[in-house]
Design a protein around this motif. Sequence first.
Motif, mmCIF file in Angstrom:
data_model
loop_
_atom_site.group_PDB
_atom_site.id
_atom_site.type_symbol
_atom_site.label_atom_id
_atom_site.label_comp_id
_atom_site.label_asym_id
_atom_site.label_seq_id
_atom_site.Cartn_x
_atom_site.Cartn_y
_atom_site.Cartn_z
ATOM 1 N N GLU A 1 114.064 61.689 19.037
ATOM 2 C CA GLU A 1 114.161 62.994 19.285
ATOM 3 C C GLU A 1 113.110 63.811 18.492
ATOM 4 O OE1 GLU A 1 117.248 65.566 17.614
ATOM 5 O OE2 GLU A 1 118.423 64.599 19.473
ATOM 6 N N LEU A 2 112.240 64.374 19.211
ATOM 7 C CA LEU A 2 111.138 65.150 18.937
ATOM 8 C C LEU A 2 111.241 66.692 19.200
ATOM 9 C CD1 LEU A 2 108.039 64.789 17.911
ATOM 10 C CD2 LEU A 2 107.623 65.186 20.103
ATOM 11 N N THR A 3 111.225 67.444 17.970
ATOM 12 C CA THR A 3 111.628 68.852 18.040
ATOM 13 C C THR A 3 110.216 69.545 17.988
ATOM 14 O OG1 THR A 3 113.550 68.494 16.582
ATOM 15 C CG2 THR A 3 112.686 70.891 16.776
ATOM 16 N N VAL A 4 110.157 70.379 19.057
ATOM 17 C CA VAL A 4 108.982 70.922 19.286
ATOM 18 C C VAL A 4 109.206 72.542 19.010
ATOM 19 C CG1 VAL A 4 107.293 71.906 21.075
ATOM 20 C CG2 VAL A 4 108.369 69.467 21.436
ATOM 21 N N GLU A 5 108.322 72.799 17.927
ATOM 22 C CA GLU A 5 108.600 74.532 17.589
ATOM 23 C C GLU A 5 108.116 75.275 18.386
ATOM 24 O OE1 GLU A 5 106.606 74.064 13.702
ATOM 25 O OE2 GLU A 5 107.924 72.507 13.075
ATOM 26 N N ALA A 6 108.851 76.630 18.400
ATOM 27 C CA ALA A 6 108.487 77.572 19.220
ATOM 28 C C ALA A 6 106.954 77.998 18.828
ATOM 29 C CB ALA A 6 109.353 78.903 18.987
ATOM 30 N N GLY A 7 106.163 78.208 19.717
ATOM 31 C CA GLY A 7 104.857 78.637 19.669
ATOM 32 C C GLY A 7 103.801 77.323 19.597
ATOM 33 N N THR A 8 104.368 76.254 20.135
ATOM 34 C CA THR A 8 103.330 75.076 19.975
ATOM 35 C C THR A 8 102.270 75.278 20.954
ATOM 36 O OG1 THR A 8 104.961 73.761 19.263
ATOM 37 C CG2 THR A 8 103.271 72.612 20.595
ATOM 38 N N GLN A 9 101.306 74.990 20.473
ATOM 39 C CA GLN A 9 99.769 75.061 21.442
ATOM 40 C C GLN A 9 99.506 73.735 22.149
ATOM 41 O OE1 GLN A 9 98.332 78.232 21.697
ATOM 42 N NE2 GLN A 9 100.025 79.107 20.415
ATOM 43 N N THR A 10 98.491 73.620 22.910
ATOM 44 C CA THR A 10 98.003 72.426 23.380
ATOM 45 C C THR A 10 96.959 72.107 22.492
ATOM 46 O OG1 THR A 10 98.000 73.021 25.967
ATOM 47 C CG2 THR A 10 95.936 71.898 24.976
ATOM 48 N N GLY A 11 96.943 70.657 22.155
ATOM 49 C CA GLY A 11 96.266 70.091 21.122
ATOM 50 C C GLY A 11 96.860 69.818 20.135
ATOM 51 N N THR A 12 98.088 70.363 19.830
ATOM 52 C CA THR A 12 99.083 70.017 18.713
ATOM 53 C C THR A 12 99.284 68.565 18.655
ATOM 54 O OG1 THR A 12 100.105 72.273 18.795
ATOM 55 C CG2 THR A 12 101.149 70.553 17.561
ATOM 56 N N VAL A 13 99.118 68.000 17.357
ATOM 57 C CA VAL A 13 99.549 66.525 17.376
ATOM 58 C C VAL A 13 100.552 66.126 16.339
ATOM 59 C CG1 VAL A 13 98.744 64.286 16.819
ATOM 60 C CG2 VAL A 13 97.051 65.990 17.697
ATOM 61 N N ARG A 14 101.664 65.642 16.879
ATOM 62 C CA ARG A 14 102.919 65.451 16.085
ATOM 63 C C ARG A 14 102.773 63.739 15.721
ATOM 64 N NH1 ARG A 14 107.449 68.486 16.483
ATOM 65 N NH2 ARG A 14 107.959 67.326 14.784
ATOM 66 N N THR A 15 102.990 63.518 14.401
ATOM 67 C CA THR A 15 102.757 62.318 13.868
ATOM 68 C C THR A 15 104.226 61.614 13.696
ATOM 69 O OG1 THR A 15 100.750 62.694 13.002
ATOM 70 C CG2 THR A 15 101.912 60.713 12.257
ATOM 71 N N LEU A 16 104.722 60.760 14.371
ATOM 72 C CA LEU A 16 105.883 59.892 13.765
ATOM 73 C C LEU A 16 105.681 58.837 12.971
ATOM 74 C CD1 LEU A 16 107.584 60.033 17.422
ATOM 75 C CD2 LEU A 16 108.061 61.237 15.405
ATOM 76 N N ARG A 17 105.755 58.761 11.972
ATOM 77 C CA ARG A 17 105.371 57.959 10.859
ATOM 78 C C ARG A 17 106.155 56.400 11.066
ATOM 79 N NH1 ARG A 17 101.093 59.674 8.909
ATOM 80 N NH2 ARG A 17 101.130 61.790 8.117
ATOM 81 N N GLY A 18 105.196 55.463 11.027
ATOM 82 C CA GLY A 18 105.880 54.034 11.243
ATOM 83 C C GLY A 18 106.491 53.580 12.482
ATOM 84 N N LYS A 19 105.935 54.500 13.657
ATOM 85 C CA LYS A 19 106.496 54.176 14.966
ATOM 86 C C LYS A 19 105.216 53.553 15.920
ATOM 87 C CE LYS A 19 110.502 55.714 14.330
ATOM 88 N NZ LYS A 19 111.451 54.449 14.277
ATOM 89 N N GLY A 20 104.224 53.099 14.939
ATOM 90 C CA GLY A 20 103.000 52.409 15.617
ATOM 91 C C GLY A 20 103.454 50.839 15.698
ATOM 92 N N MET A 21 102.256 50.121 15.492
ATOM 93 C CA MET A 21 102.156 48.721 15.722
ATOM 94 C C MET A 21 102.194 48.260 14.189
ATOM 95 S SD MET A 21 101.967 48.124 18.652
ATOM 96 C CE MET A 21 101.555 46.340 19.236
ATOM 97 N N PRO A 22 102.762 47.026 14.109
ATOM 98 C CA PRO A 22 102.656 46.313 12.688
ATOM 99 C C PRO A 22 101.070 46.195 12.233
ATOM 100 C CG PRO A 22 103.789 45.103 14.217
ATOM 101 C CD PRO A 22 103.236 45.999 15.068
ATOM 102 N N ARG A 23 100.747 46.416 11.190
ATOM 103 C CA ARG A 23 99.788 46.158 10.372
ATOM 104 C C ARG A 23 99.518 44.883 9.815
ATOM 105 N NH1 ARG A 23 100.884 50.668 7.327
ATOM 106 N NH2 ARG A 23 100.350 52.612 8.033
ATOM 107 N N LEU A 24 98.611 44.017 10.779
ATOM 108 C CA LEU A 24 98.621 42.617 10.640
ATOM 109 C C LEU A 24 97.399 42.551 9.521
ATOM 110 C CD1 LEU A 24 99.520 39.806 11.093
ATOM 111 C CD2 LEU A 24 97.972 39.693 12.999
ATOM 112 N N ARG A 25 97.640 41.985 8.238
ATOM 113 C CA ARG A 25 96.250 41.702 7.244
ATOM 114 C C ARG A 25 95.721 40.310 7.701
ATOM 115 N NH1 ARG A 25 95.860 46.790 6.335
ATOM 116 N NH2 ARG A 25 97.278 47.650 4.776
#
Length: 327
Positions: free
Chosen positions: A237-261
């Motif tokens: 679920e992603l909440t978009v606030e009223a007045g959101t503009q084009t180019g806004t970036v929302r970051t979902l922490r930890g929802k990317g790829m595993p960091r393989l060392r």
Amino acid sequence: MGNARVARDYYGILGVASDAEPDEIKRAYRRLARELHPDVNSDPSAQERFAEVTAEIDDALIRMQLTLEECLTGVTRDLAVDTAVLCSECTGSGCAPGTKPAICDICGGRGEVQTVQRSFLGQVVTSRPCPTCRGLGEVIPDPCRQCGGDGRVRSRRNVGVRIPAGVADGMRVRLAGQGEVGAGGGPAGDLYVEVEEIPHEVFTRDGSDLHCTVSLPMTAAALGTTLALPTLDGVEELTVEAGTQTGTVRTLRGKGMPRLRSTGRVDGRGDLMVHVEVVVPTKLDKEQTELLRRLAVLRGEEQPDLGAGGRNGHGLFSRLRDTLGGR
Ligand SMILES: [Zn+2]
Ligand SMILES: [Zn+2]
């Protein structure tokens, strides 16, 4: 050298340490392939080494296509590998049953031959691998019929390959001892599996971070809304606030790829960056047009004033206008 059972040493051929990183191996390979290429190096021993260097890399490297989802979780696959394996007829000796290798006549078993050249510095003695026994010091007078004296035969076999979570395009996974059997039945080299990541339809990858773009109707961007966003972990679920503009970036922490060392361990996960694109309607019916006109009147926007400042204008146009007016 001088021993028929010497292993075809992959690292030795490339001149790198046995624990070298794939990048280092790649660099060494490219450098050698360039130096020894028959187009630039006419020395016969260079041509032999060129064949050795290139053959060792084509044979021991396999490309594997993986989806982004497979890169996320890691995957185990059976690969049909076509490599040289120990000859069962001669168990790698290369000799017909009941026969033995003989000491090479040309080099006397040393595996190398010397040439003496005269130069202004005096006599220069150079050594190179014996061309008759290819540096092995021994020759096979009566070669095995199955392998022709090489001690190896081409064989297709299945290898179970475990690709860890977090791999990315171009990464190589090393499978120790699964590569080619050495000449004369020497120990097997390593097998490398190179990952080829299939581009995803929705997500683009930047290391361990993922990016995607969502298109939002102008009304939703103005009023705010909640979106059901499909991610690699299911719907978020992603909440978009009223007045959101084009180019806004929302970051979902930890929802990317595993960091393989480089140690092979996974150290958490990257982020998913959601880029918002506000879409202005291109087709309006009569009623919609009328509603938007009324909204424009209510907001005093029938005739937009570029000098008013605003979020993006910052009053720059008003300053420009003042400058022009002052002339
Ligand atoms: Zn054989
Ligand atoms: Zn020889």
